[in-house]
Design a protein around this motif. Structure first.
Motif, PDB file in Angstrom:
ATOM      1  N   ARG A 213       0.833  -1.201   0.000  1.00  8.18           N
ATOM      2  CA  ARG A 213       0.000   0.000   0.000  1.00  8.18           C
ATOM      3  C   ARG A 213       0.871   1.256   0.000  1.00  8.18           C
ATOM      4  N   PRO A 214       0.432   2.313  -0.686  1.00  6.26           N
ATOM      5  CA  PRO A 214       1.179   3.574  -0.643  1.00  6.26           C
ATOM      6  C   PRO A 214       1.297   4.077   0.798  1.00  6.26           C
ATOM      7  N   ALA A 215       2.405   4.757   1.082  1.00 10.55           N
ATOM      8  CA  ALA A 215       2.656   5.234   2.440  1.00 10.55           C
ATOM      9  C   ALA A 215       1.535   6.140   2.939  1.00 10.55           C
ATOM     10  N   ALA A 216       1.026   7.014   2.054  1.00  4.84           N
ATOM     11  CA  ALA A 216      -0.042   7.930   2.467  1.00  4.84           C
ATOM     12  C   ALA A 216      -1.292   7.166   2.874  1.00  4.84           C
ATOM     13  N   GLU A 217      -1.586   6.093   2.166  1.00  4.21           N
ATOM     14  CA  GLU A 217      -2.760   5.282   2.499  1.00  4.21           C
ATOM     15  C   GLU A 217      -2.576   4.578   3.838  1.00  4.21           C
ATOM     16  N   VAL A 218      -1.377   4.052   4.069  1.00  2.00           N
ATOM     17  CA  VAL A 218      -1.088   3.386   5.343  1.00  2.00           C
ATOM     18  C   VAL A 218      -1.190   4.385   6.487  1.00  2.00           C
ATOM     19  N   ARG A 219      -0.595   5.570   6.288  1.00  2.00           N
ATOM     20  CA  ARG A 219      -0.611   6.586   7.348  1.00  2.00           C
ATOM     21  C   ARG A 219      -2.040   6.997   7.669  1.00  2.00           C
ATOM     22  N   ALA A 220      -2.866   7.188   6.654  1.00  2.00           N
ATOM     23  CA  ALA A 220      -4.261   7.565   6.873  1.00  2.00           C
ATOM     24  C   ALA A 220      -5.000   6.480   7.642  1.00  2.00           C
ATOM     25  N   ALA A 221      -4.736   5.215   7.283  1.00  2.29           N
ATOM     26  CA  ALA A 221      -5.396   4.108   7.979  1.00  2.29           C
ATOM     27  C   ALA A 221      -4.967   4.047   9.437  1.00  2.29           C
ATOM     28  N   VAL A 222      -3.695   4.285   9.692  1.00  2.71           N
ATOM     29  CA  VAL A 222      -3.183   4.275  11.070  1.00  2.71           C
ATOM     30  C   VAL A 222      -3.817   5.392  11.887  1.00  2.71           C
TER      31      VAL A 222
END
Length: 204
Positions: free
Chosen positions: A14-23
């Motif tokens: 997953r793109p980093a931005a997507e992971v960060r948003a999910a976190v």
């Protein structure tokens, strides 16, 4: 088998931005539901479908993660309006802040975050630099517009106005620990804008 491998390769990481948003979404949900102590790297990683290694790389402590999650959650409800009527806009924004605290679950997390910031330097820095000071500047920007429009005195101390409004809420929440609700908002705004002296007293 080749189709299965292709599917996995297609999904990829997953793109980093997507992971960060999910976190941040998972951490914010845990924070508002269960409080700051429940925001651990283990639990957030599990709920977000991320790895603890990623969380350790991006945040120096669970407290810093909880703070950023709070910022992300609060941003959607604490916008500062500009309708041209500074009194109405202050009532709208301060009212949203009080509802956020008292009705939407943020009262306990805010108390815990501010308390923990006294002992957690990374959390204290995040709270000040990423939330408190930027939100203070948003209020000052709106008040400066009101000054230019003649709705506030040219010599009005905008920092004091901010302290009177939001500081009063934090004082009741964190120091006095007394009940308050949205009914206080209009009175706070009117006292900040018009003072408590009799009308016309400063001309005498």
């Amino acid at each position: 088998m080749s189709e299965s491998i292709a599917d996995r390769r297609g999904r990829g990481r997953r793109p980093a931005a997507e992971v960060r948003a999910a976190v941040l979404t998972a951490a914010g949900r845990i924070l508002l539901r269960d409080g700051m102590q429940a925001v651990t790297f283990d639990r957030v990683a599990m709920e977000a479908g991320s790895s603890k290694t990623t969380l350790y790389k991006w945040w120096p402590s669970p407290g810093a993660l909880a703070a950023e999650a709070y910022f992300a959650q609060s941003r959607r409800v604490l916008d500062f309006p500009d309708t041209g009527d500074v009194r109405a806009d202050l009532i709208t924004q301060l009212g949203a802040f009080v509802r956020w605290l008292k009705d939407e679950g943020a009262e306990k997390p805010v108390s815990e975050l501010v308390g923990a910031a006294q002992m957690d330097e990374s959390l204290a820095h995040a709270w000040s630099e990423s939330y408190a000071l930027p939100r203070r500047e948003l209020a000052r920007q709106r008040l400066r517009i009101a000054q230019r429009q003649g709705q506030l005195r040219e010599d009005a101390d905008l920092d004091v106005v901010v302290d009177q409004l939001w500081g009063a809420c934090y004082h009741r929440l964190l120091v006095l620990r007394v009940p308050f609700d949205e009914s206080i908002v209009e009175r706070l705004v009117d006292h900040a804008l018009y003072g408590s002296a009799p009308r016309g007293a400063e001309e005498r």
